[in-house]
Write a protein that holds these residues in place. Structure first.
Motif, mmCIF file in Angstrom:
data_model
loop_
_atom_site.group_PDB
_atom_site.id
_atom_site.type_symbol
_atom_site.label_atom_id
_atom_site.label_comp_id
_atom_site.label_asym_id
_atom_site.label_seq_id
_atom_site.Cartn_x
_atom_site.Cartn_y
_atom_site.Cartn_z
ATOM 1 N N LEU A 90 0.861 -1.301 0.093
ATOM 2 C CA LEU A 90 -0.066 -0.056 -0.197
ATOM 3 C C LEU A 90 0.908 1.280 0.048
ATOM 4 C CD1 LEU A 90 -2.800 -1.130 2.493
ATOM 5 C CD2 LEU A 90 -3.068 -0.959 0.178
ATOM 6 N N ARG A 91 1.979 1.095 0.688
ATOM 7 C CA ARG A 91 2.803 2.143 0.794
ATOM 8 C C ARG A 91 3.720 2.460 -0.845
ATOM 9 N NH1 ARG A 91 6.281 2.259 6.288
ATOM 10 N NH2 ARG A 91 6.817 4.094 5.466
ATOM 11 N N ARG A 92 3.693 1.350 -1.174
ATOM 12 C CA ARG A 92 4.637 1.372 -2.565
ATOM 13 C C ARG A 92 3.607 2.207 -3.717
ATOM 14 N NH1 ARG A 92 4.575 -1.038 -7.413
ATOM 15 N NH2 ARG A 92 2.834 -2.386 -7.006
ATOM 16 N N LEU A 93 2.361 1.716 -3.630
ATOM 17 C CA LEU A 93 1.145 2.276 -4.442
ATOM 18 C C LEU A 93 0.854 3.635 -4.112
ATOM 19 C CD1 LEU A 93 -1.016 -0.911 -4.683
ATOM 20 C CD2 LEU A 93 0.490 -0.008 -6.443
ATOM 21 N N GLU A 94 1.334 4.166 -3.058
ATOM 22 C CA GLU A 94 1.104 5.596 -2.515
ATOM 23 C C GLU A 94 -0.100 5.810 -2.135
ATOM 24 O OE1 GLU A 94 2.880 8.139 -5.195
ATOM 25 O OE2 GLU A 94 4.843 7.946 -4.687
ATOM 26 N N LEU A 95 -0.758 4.686 -1.525
ATOM 27 C CA LEU A 95 -2.090 4.867 -0.983
ATOM 28 C C LEU A 95 -2.047 5.141 0.707
ATOM 29 C CD1 LEU A 95 -3.563 1.762 -2.788
ATOM 30 C CD2 LEU A 95 -4.077 4.172 -3.443
ATOM 31 N N MET A 96 -0.939 4.712 1.154
ATOM 32 C CA MET A 96 -1.032 5.130 2.501
ATOM 33 C C MET A 96 0.438 5.490 2.861
ATOM 34 S SD MET A 96 -0.727 1.610 4.855
ATOM 35 C CE MET A 96 -0.150 2.396 6.446
ATOM 36 N N ILE A 117 -0.982 7.113 10.928
ATOM 37 C CA ILE A 117 -1.412 6.665 9.520
ATOM 38 C C ILE A 117 -1.923 7.720 8.703
ATOM 39 C CG2 ILE A 117 -2.585 4.633 8.298
ATOM 40 C CD1 ILE A 117 -2.356 2.915 10.756
ATOM 41 N N VAL A 118 -1.484 7.582 7.526
ATOM 42 C CA VAL A 118 -2.096 8.870 6.493
ATOM 43 C C VAL A 118 -2.734 8.079 5.389
ATOM 44 C CG1 VAL A 118 -1.818 10.695 5.223
ATOM 45 C CG2 VAL A 118 -0.530 10.807 7.397
#
Length: 199
Positions: free
Chosen positions: A167-173, A180-181
């Motif tokens: 999810l971080r790689r996909l820039e979703l969070m 958490i953002v």
């Protein structure tokens, strides 16, 4: 005080707590002793009401997650209040019904979605209940680790770490300190395959 055990699993249910201003985590131990986070509760939530109403022992433990302002209500007074105030009893029923729906949704998600999607869905839930909008972003003011997220979606620590990494790689969070953002709520909704949640 942060880390204070407000409720202990298995104890008698004698009081209800109203979280006036604060944050708490709800967790329970399975029969083999494995601890599992069940939910997060924030300002305005009632804690311990199910045990008091049913007369059962505490189903789960509650830890205060940060310095909080909490009101204590004796169990018998709480039940008497519900009897004398049907509107309050109905409001409590709605709260309990929503908690049951959330629990059922998570059980269905466990069988139907990957860990990445399950984490995305719980992030949206946390963002709705405990988030603070910041443009396209949503800042979740709940200090949850990757292990905590895994517990909320029924995933192991290693699986939760892989899901969060994706999810971080996909820039979703993202993580900003312990917060958490959600970087883009609409994109996260699409990824999580959630319908009917966009404005």
């Amino acid at each position: 005080m942060k880390g204070h055990p407000l409720i202990r699993q298995g104890d008698p249910s004698s009081v209800v707590y109203l979280l006036l201003d604060g944050l708490a985590t709800v967790s329970a131990h399975t029969e083999n002793g494995t601890p599992t986070m069940v939910a997060v509760r924030a300002s305005g939530d009632v804690l311990g009401e199910m045990g008091v109403v049913s007369g059962d022992v505490r189903f789960a433990s509650v830890l205060v997650a940060r310095t909080s302002l909490i009101s204590t209500i004796h169990g018998e007074k709480f039940k008497h209040f519900l009897q004398e105030a049907p509107a309050a009893a109905m409001a409590l029923n709605r709260v309990l019904g929503e908690r049951l729906r959330q629990a059922n949704r998570r059980r269905l998600d466990f069988g139907g979605y990957t860990a990445e999607i399950r984490v995305a869905r719980v992030l949206l839930e946390l963002g709705t209940c405990h988030g603070r909008p910041d443009g396209m972003r949503v800042v979740i003011d709940v200090p949850l680790t990757q292990t905590d997220l895994g517990a909320l979606v029924g995933a192991s620590e290693a699986t939760a770490q892989r899901a969060v990494k994706e999810l971080r790689r996909l820039e979703l969070m993202a993580y900003e300190g312990r917060r958490i953002v959600i970087i883009d709520r609409d994109r996260l909704i699409d990824f999580a395959d959630v319908s009917g949640t966009k404005p």
